[in-house]
Motif scaffolding. Structure first.
Motif, short mmCIF file in Angstrom:
data_model
loop_
_atom_site.label_atom_id
_atom_site.label_comp_id
_atom_site.label_asym_id
_atom_site.label_seq_id
_atom_site.Cartn_x
_atom_site.Cartn_y
_atom_site.Cartn_z
N GLY A 81 -3.09 -17.69 1.51
CA GLY A 81 -3.66 -16.61 2.30
C GLY A 81 -4.66 -17.08 3.34
N GLY A 82 -5.03 -18.34 3.27
CA GLY A 82 -6.00 -18.89 4.21
C GLY A 82 -5.37 -19.31 5.52
N SER A 83 -6.21 -19.91 6.35
CA SER A 83 -5.79 -20.32 7.69
C SER A 83 -6.20 -21.76 7.96
CB SER A 83 -6.43 -19.41 8.75
OG SER A 83 -6.04 -18.08 8.58
N LEU A 84 -5.45 -22.39 8.85
CA LEU A 84 -5.79 -23.71 9.35
C LEU A 84 -5.35 -23.79 10.81
CD1 LEU A 84 -4.62 -26.27 6.60
CD2 LEU A 84 -6.98 -25.83 7.31
N ARG A 85 -6.06 -24.60 11.57
CA ARG A 85 -5.61 -24.89 12.93
C ARG A 85 -5.40 -26.39 13.06
NH1 ARG A 85 -8.21 -24.08 18.96
NH2 ARG A 85 -9.52 -25.84 18.29
N LEU A 86 -4.19 -26.77 13.32
CA LEU A 86 -3.87 -28.17 13.56
C LEU A 86 -3.98 -28.47 15.05
CD1 LEU A 86 -0.70 -28.60 11.32
CD2 LEU A 86 -3.11 -28.72 10.68
N SER A 87 -4.44 -29.67 15.34
CA SER A 87 -4.53 -30.13 16.73
C SER A 87 -3.77 -31.44 16.87
CB SER A 87 -5.99 -30.36 17.12
OG SER A 87 -6.74 -29.18 17.03
N CYS A 88 -3.26 -31.65 18.06
CA CYS A 88 -2.57 -32.90 18.36
C CYS A 88 -3.02 -33.33 19.75
CB CYS A 88 -1.07 -32.70 18.33
SG CYS A 88 -0.10 -34.13 18.89
N ALA A 89 -3.70 -34.46 19.79
CA ALA A 89 -4.21 -34.98 21.05
C ALA A 89 -3.32 -36.11 21.55
CB ALA A 89 -5.63 -35.48 20.86
#
Length: 131
Positions: free
Chosen positions: A15-23
């Protein structure tokens, strides 16, 4: 070779959230189509989401549609995957990938879903969703 560095993975409750980043480094990031794929233990690598070089077109796997948003900031050379309402079945290593049109031209819509169409890959970031 264009280095792609993922970040933002971790352990989260269902139910939670995450934000993935790719540089990505390099001056040609803005010409790349970008994709996110994932691979769970013992499973094939599967498509999650992709975005065109301009950000004008996005594509999602049915399993994440409505729960994930892919976006990009070409000025920062970064692509993001915002994930919401996470489920235990989202647990996997998430990989960022770039398609460089210099080698094989621009992708048609079906190409965004095919990992073989991507030129560069990151090392992956682990996402674990606990129930």
């Amino acid at each position: 070779q264009v280095p792609l560095v993922e970040s933002g993975g971790g352990l989260v409750q269902a139910g939670g959230s995450l934000r993935l980043s790719c540089a990505a480094s390099g001056r040609t990031f803005s010409s790349y189509a970008m994709g996110w794929f994932r691979q769970a233990p013992g499973m094939e690598r599967e498509f999650v989401a992709a975005i065109s070089w301009s950000g004008g077109s996005t594509y999602y796997a049915d399993s994440v549609k409505g729960r994930c948003t892919i976006s990009r900031d070409n000025a920062k050379g970064t692509v993001y995957l915002q994930m919401r309402s996470l489920k235990p079945e989202d647990t996997a290593v998430y990989y960022c990938a770039a398609h460089d049109p210099y080698y094989s031209g621009y992708l048609d819509p079906s190409g965004y879903l095919d990992p073989n169409e991507y030129t560069y890959w990151g090392q992956g970031t682990q996402v674990t969703v606990s129930s």
